[in-house]
Design a protein around this motif. Sequence first.
Motif, short mmCIF file in Angstrom:
data_model
loop_
_atom_site.label_atom_id
_atom_site.label_comp_id
_atom_site.label_asym_id
_atom_site.label_seq_id
_atom_site.Cartn_x
_atom_site.Cartn_y
_atom_site.Cartn_z
N ASN A 104 -3.27 11.17 9.88
CA ASN A 104 -2.71 11.87 11.04
C ASN A 104 -3.79 12.41 11.97
OD1 ASN A 104 -0.03 11.41 10.41
ND2 ASN A 104 0.13 13.24 9.14
N HIS A 105 -4.99 12.60 11.46
CA HIS A 105 -6.09 13.03 12.31
C HIS A 105 -6.99 11.87 12.72
CE1 HIS A 105 -4.92 17.07 10.83
NE2 HIS A 105 -5.20 17.37 12.07
N GLY A 106 -6.48 10.67 12.58
CA GLY A 106 -7.18 9.52 13.18
C GLY A 106 -8.23 8.85 12.32
N LEU A 107 -8.40 9.26 11.06
CA LEU A 107 -9.34 8.52 10.21
C LEU A 107 -8.75 7.14 9.91
CD1 LEU A 107 -10.29 11.51 9.84
CD2 LEU A 107 -11.15 10.80 7.62
N GLY B 30 1.57 16.52 11.56
CA GLY B 30 2.11 15.17 11.34
C GLY B 30 2.80 15.02 10.00
N ALA B 31 3.56 13.94 9.88
CA ALA B 31 4.39 13.71 8.69
C ALA B 31 3.52 13.37 7.47
CB ALA B 31 5.35 12.55 8.95
N ILE B 32 4.11 13.58 6.28
CA ILE B 32 3.48 13.13 5.04
C ILE B 32 4.11 11.79 4.68
CG2 ILE B 32 2.98 13.70 2.64
CD1 ILE B 32 1.87 15.69 4.72
N TYR B 33 3.28 10.79 4.57
CA TYR B 33 3.76 9.46 4.24
C TYR B 33 3.67 9.24 2.73
CZ TYR B 33 3.03 8.96 9.19
OH TYR B 33 3.08 9.16 10.54
N THR B 34 4.60 8.46 2.22
CA THR B 34 4.57 8.11 0.81
C THR B 34 5.26 6.78 0.63
OG1 THR B 34 4.96 8.95 -1.43
CG2 THR B 34 6.72 9.28 0.16
N LYS B 35 5.11 6.20 -0.54
CA LYS B 35 5.77 4.94 -0.82
C LYS B 35 7.28 5.15 -0.78
CE LYS B 35 5.56 1.26 -4.23
NZ LYS B 35 5.22 0.92 -5.62
N ASN C 280 10.08 9.03 6.95
CA ASN C 280 9.04 9.91 6.44
C ASN C 280 9.35 11.39 6.62
OD1 ASN C 280 7.02 7.90 5.59
ND2 ASN C 280 7.13 7.35 7.75
N LEU C 281 10.52 11.78 6.16
CA LEU C 281 10.90 13.19 6.26
C LEU C 281 10.88 13.82 4.88
CD1 LEU C 281 13.88 12.75 8.69
CD2 LEU C 281 11.69 13.84 9.21
N PRO C 282 10.65 15.14 4.83
CA PRO C 282 10.68 15.82 3.52
C PRO C 282 12.12 15.95 3.01
CG PRO C 282 10.28 17.39 5.29
CD PRO C 282 10.25 16.02 5.91
N PRO C 283 12.28 16.39 1.77
CA PRO C 283 13.62 16.57 1.22
C PRO C 283 14.45 17.55 2.05
CG PRO C 283 11.99 16.69 -0.52
CD PRO C 283 11.24 16.67 0.76
N GLN C 284 15.72 17.55 1.79
CA GLN C 284 16.63 18.50 2.43
C GLN C 284 16.49 19.85 1.74
OE1 GLN C 284 20.61 16.72 0.73
NE2 GLN C 284 18.97 15.25 0.92
N TYR C 285 16.71 20.92 2.51
CA TYR C 285 16.65 22.26 1.92
C TYR C 285 18.03 22.90 2.02
CZ TYR C 285 15.53 27.17 1.30
OH TYR C 285 15.51 28.46 0.85
#
Lengths: 374, 374, 377, 377
Positions: free
Chosen positions: B47-50, B269-274, D280-285
């Motif tokens: 998110n910081h461009g790396l 910015g968002a946290i991405y995950t699988k 890419n959203l977090p869980p619901q609260y």
Amino acid sequence: MDRCLGIITTLERDSNFGGICKNRPSYMLPFGGRYRLIDFTISNMVNHGLRTIAVYTGEKIRSTMDHLGDGKPWDLNRRINGLFLYPPINDNHVGTHFGDIAQFYSTMEFFDRTREEYIFLSNPNIIAKLNIGDAFRFFIDTGADITLIYREQLDPDGNLINCDKIHVGEDNVFENLGVNLSTEKRFNHYIGMAFVKKDIFIKILKDSIEQGNTNYFKDAIILYKDKYKINTYEFKGHVETIRDLKSFYKANLNLLSKDISRELFFQGGAIYTKSKDEPSTLYTESSNVQNSLIANGCVIEGDVENSIVFRGVKIGKGAFIKNSVVMQKSVIEENAIVVNAVLDKQTFIGKGVNIGGSILAPYVVEKYQRIVKE
Amino acid sequence: MDRCLGIITTLERDSNFGGICKNRPSYMLPFGGRYRLIDFTISNMVNHGLRTIAVYTGEKIRSTMDHLGDGKPWDLNRRINGLFLYPPINDNHVGTHFGDIAQFYSTMEFFDRTREEYIFLSNPNIIAKLNIGDAFRFFIDTGADITLIYREQLDPDGNLINCDKIHVGEDNVFENLGVNLSTEKRFNHYIGMAFVKKDIFIKILKDSIEQGNTNYFKDAIILYKDKYKINTYEFKGHVETIRDLKSFYKANLNLLSKDISRELFFQGGAIYTKSKDEPSTLYTESSNVQNSLIANGCVIEGDVENSIVFRGVKIGKGAFIKNSVVMQKSVIEENAIVVNAVLDKQTFIGKGVNIGGSILAPYVVEKYQRIVKE
Amino acid sequence: MGNKVVAMLLAGGQGSRLKALTSKIAKPAVPFGGKYRIIDFALSNATNSGISNIGILTQYKPYLLNTHIGIGSAWDYDRNIGGLRILPPFTSEEGGRWYTGTANAVYENIDYLDELEPQYVLILSGDHIYKMDYNQLLNYHKGKKADVTIAVMEVPWEEASRFGIINVDEKDKIIEFEEKPPKPKNNMASMGIYMFNWKELRKYLRKDNKDKDSVHDFGKNVLPKMLEEEKKMYAWNFKGYWKDVGTVRSYWESNMDLLDDKNTLNLYDKSWRIYTKNKNLPPQYIARGAIVNNSLINEGCHIMGELNNSILFSEIIVEPGAIINNSVVLSNCTIKSGAVVNNAVILEDTVIEEDKRIGEIGDNKIYLVSGKKIWEE
Amino acid sequence: MGNKVVAMLLAGGQGSRLKALTSKIAKPAVPFGGKYRIIDFALSNATNSGISNIGILTQYKPYLLNTHIGIGSAWDYDRNIGGLRILPPFTSEEGGRWYTGTANAVYENIDYLDELEPQYVLILSGDHIYKMDYNQLLNYHKGKKADVTIAVMEVPWEEASRFGIINVDEKDKIIEFEEKPPKPKNNMASMGIYMFNWKELRKYLRKDNKDKDSVHDFGKNVLPKMLEEEKKMYAWNFKGYWKDVGTVRSYWESNMDLLDDKNTLNLYDKSWRIYTKNKNLPPQYIARGAIVNNSLINEGCHIMGELNNSILFSEIIVEPGAIINNSVVLSNCTIKSGAVVNNAVILEDTVIEEDKRIGEIGDNKIYLVSGKKIWEE
């Protein structure tokens, strides 16, 4: 063919390859100008419609990860099935950890999760463009639990000593598996490819571990040969068995035969590999190339004969290369002479240097090595 | 920010986490309902461009490979730069192999090849939404060789005993790095993030190996502190330091605070995950959920309070979950009671089972474990 | 260059003067340089310059172009966030709208740009062969605080009247456009590469769209209008190889340039690679008895005959005794034994029959050869 | 199913009866079921059935649809070989040609199909909500050695006259089509899903294209023509959930179906997942004091109020004291304190102000709510 998992694993010892396997497992050896050995195994599987492929890697995993990565060149970078890399583990709770059975067992979750009912095993050190579809139909039609693939070999020079020798009975029945000591002129060579029903495969893994009587799947086949219906299937095409430096060198030069290169490069579909985006190769006025395979991105100003030249190699004016395998990004300067040699990646042969081995024992220059005239 | 490599590595010991790190390195621990710890570090970098990120993995590499793979969720599945995984090697020619310096040194080719001139180091066990851009500008503007990032911490309960304690002089000058023994009420906590000029970094690696006086980069900083210009940068946001089971449990429950979850989930910015493609979560008539984070794909028929519930969990009628972390695909059957617990992936708590720990030492149910009433 | 710059690549051109080279495909899809297609140069420049978002405006026979681009993986544009987007014309309630000019094509895709919220929009053409670091153009643009910066380059005076000529003041500020002037005042030609501030461009695109007298072209309408209204417009001087391949002869010449020692379009430069779709072919095979002089050969070729000063694309068979001089041979051709080919461009899948003769070494003509027909130029 | 089957997904529909739901987007892009868009169902069916090649025919306002699909990675279609191809209209020498009907859209992309050389072409619609294993259809088609097989399903007799009804003989061979018959002879309706032998289809598409009286539609022209010429046409009987969401009311109903215990469209079935673009959203609260009954909630929501029998998409804030009954709330809405919403479909980005009241629980109306306007149905 989407009913069949592809499983790739080898038991070859890297130590037989001298300096060229110092930092890579043997299935990662460069081959044919732009490929790695394992590319042929994976591509043949993909070209025959296998969609889920697991590679049980060697200890030196970094080069495998770099090359295979997510499997993109083979279109195996899938969310559903695709390519799975399993580096060896040695901290599970299943007793001894040598042998392929412990490694297969450690990925039981993979066998459970995947929907395919059959397994196609393949050894990446043996190159053979098996028509996997035809062989699979044989396996299914004969109702076998296991079908082992062999090639009848004529080996007067004993090049295949210590290879797996399969004993085939009537009606293709599997009788036994031994080691070729070259006492007979012809023998049936088990080429490391086999079909197995997945449930039988899992049963064999569990039995072997519970009984503690073998660590290798190959041994388990012998052990349980009367318990399951095992038969054999004859492959009639060209086979390259890459077990040591000599066979590696020879397999590369064999590609200069039109029939062999046509079969290995084109039959049954293209060979995919990680792309390097090299431009075309430039041949200058002073170049003279005869009977050689030349990859892209080279600049050739010298003479090349009976050789395999990989990507991005530079050959200077007046240099002379013969019967050699010159790997990626090597530089051979003006008037150097290289005969009967294997030059690993990014080697540097200085001006006027003269190196050479014999056709039976090629001269090896290791990765990054520089040879210059004193 | 595309002038900066991201380097992710940890020295935390998995043994401090009890059963939940049996088959995974601690940076792969599930966190916040649908993430792994390392997702926060990688996502913040992206998110910081790396654009180039290397992860020096733990020995238990399979879970890391499965989760990070080719880096697709972070758009790091690139041909040019992207994500690189470096599993530990122990067969190079550089003396001892413990410590991070030998591992960094074994990938010298990576540092040579990449065009970035700076390095941003980060420890995936410490979660902090550092504005990497701002900190980088400080590092560049002050002309430092190395900038270490710290957080001033008030730690009356001694939760941060044994964390790195940084001594900061005037004008943010780095004075020394020690260990917090909680003798002072406040201390400056080095949060494992640092900027280093790449050429200095390489020099430190080579010096450390040639001199043989240290195996850890952190020690090298202390050793060479007068040789280079080292300063410090204060981070003022929330920090979670996940060093053991207790801090892991607490960090999860801390997400129920609106301020903390807003900062960790959304800031920068968002946290991405699988992605797992779970449908929405269904709450039936009998459900009652209070102050909890619930991921998708769950079916909730019972009561949940002050808890973190991961993807695909099923909670039966009359079940009661409180102050707990319930990981992916666990099943809690009717009338079971789970209080102050950490349930790893795919656990099964049978009908009417009653389990509970204390808020300081949660009850742990290991992966795949089934607890049923006798 | 992050999200701040979005590139819009105009790839709808028909290129009719290229004759049979563009009978089935748009000009950007024409093969070039032994293994590339023309559009590869702009796409590779964009990815090498770190541009994350690029829209490709297609219209004319896009099928092969789309196949070539695929999901953009060759240029590292197969991203989840941003990446490459093919932007063909579409319909709305008011019915379908084809792109009527370069500016209109961008105008119709304002939605795409608005969503990306760029600070700058870089207009590129898919017709040009060159290597350029767009960061240099951007930095110049920023330094001048310009509304638009046009990349220009020196062309030979005798050719200047074929180009759009740009006259500047002593600070490189643009004071006049001359479209194909009979008597050009200088020889600085516009390369058709523009760096716009998006806010300004957006305003002028909307204005231009309402103007019934406009043909909705950047060079003819939008830029002159901006100049008229005294926007800050600068010229940035590009030095290096650049070609807009317009005719069969210039196509042949540009290919031949690659065999020239002094050629400045260095394809071997690893720091600025040109990427293209991978064909997964084995290495080329040079047989015993083959003669290869000053030639470029690509993968999958099988050379048994003689090549001089030629460029061979992939999977070409040159039989023993065949001779190819000063020619460009596209993929999948076979040159049979005894055939002699001079100064030719041979289209894909062509078989040159035994003992066939095309051209003479010194005859100063270019031959465009397909299986059915030979065009002279 | 390998390369033998290529799917062509018709996604150009406007869906004007869905009113404001399709004001900016094509019908296949309309959100559905808490986190999906309608097209996700056909795309997920295709990927789950192992179809490697799928062409998506777009025309009407494709922008958001294209953004949603991206390079197809959500459905595992981001392939180098094959995969997903968006097929918009294009121009050739004869000028631009918009798609004039479903059959014409496929006809215009014969090049795409010819290159893939499929044995079978599967025609799908992006407008339908259902789960289907196309392998079953294929196996049936192969078993019958049919030229075309049409998927049909039983509809209630009273609704049969709204559909294309298919009459078959005792061996399920099709003997008659009735397009929206006032007095249907049976209640087997065509689902708009056709498995063709490509060779036959190709012939009939070319024939249809020349026919000046044709509106180039599969149901109205191509299939009747094939029947007339006695091709082997079979009906394959599908059993399961299937809906073509035509109106706002049926849209609301189909969503509400998901909250019904007896609903057969099981979204939790791991062996047949429905894939969609990841946000890419977090869980619901769920806050202390919130009440949630028989409702579906998606990621990124913050629930402090009361929900009954409702479906909430992502990033919705329900303030304390707000009550939502029997409603579908699309993404990014805020329902403020004291507001009461009944039987509504609330469009994206809508804020329902404090103490606002929409509908009554038993009033048998459906409300389509945007920030500006409320439509009743």
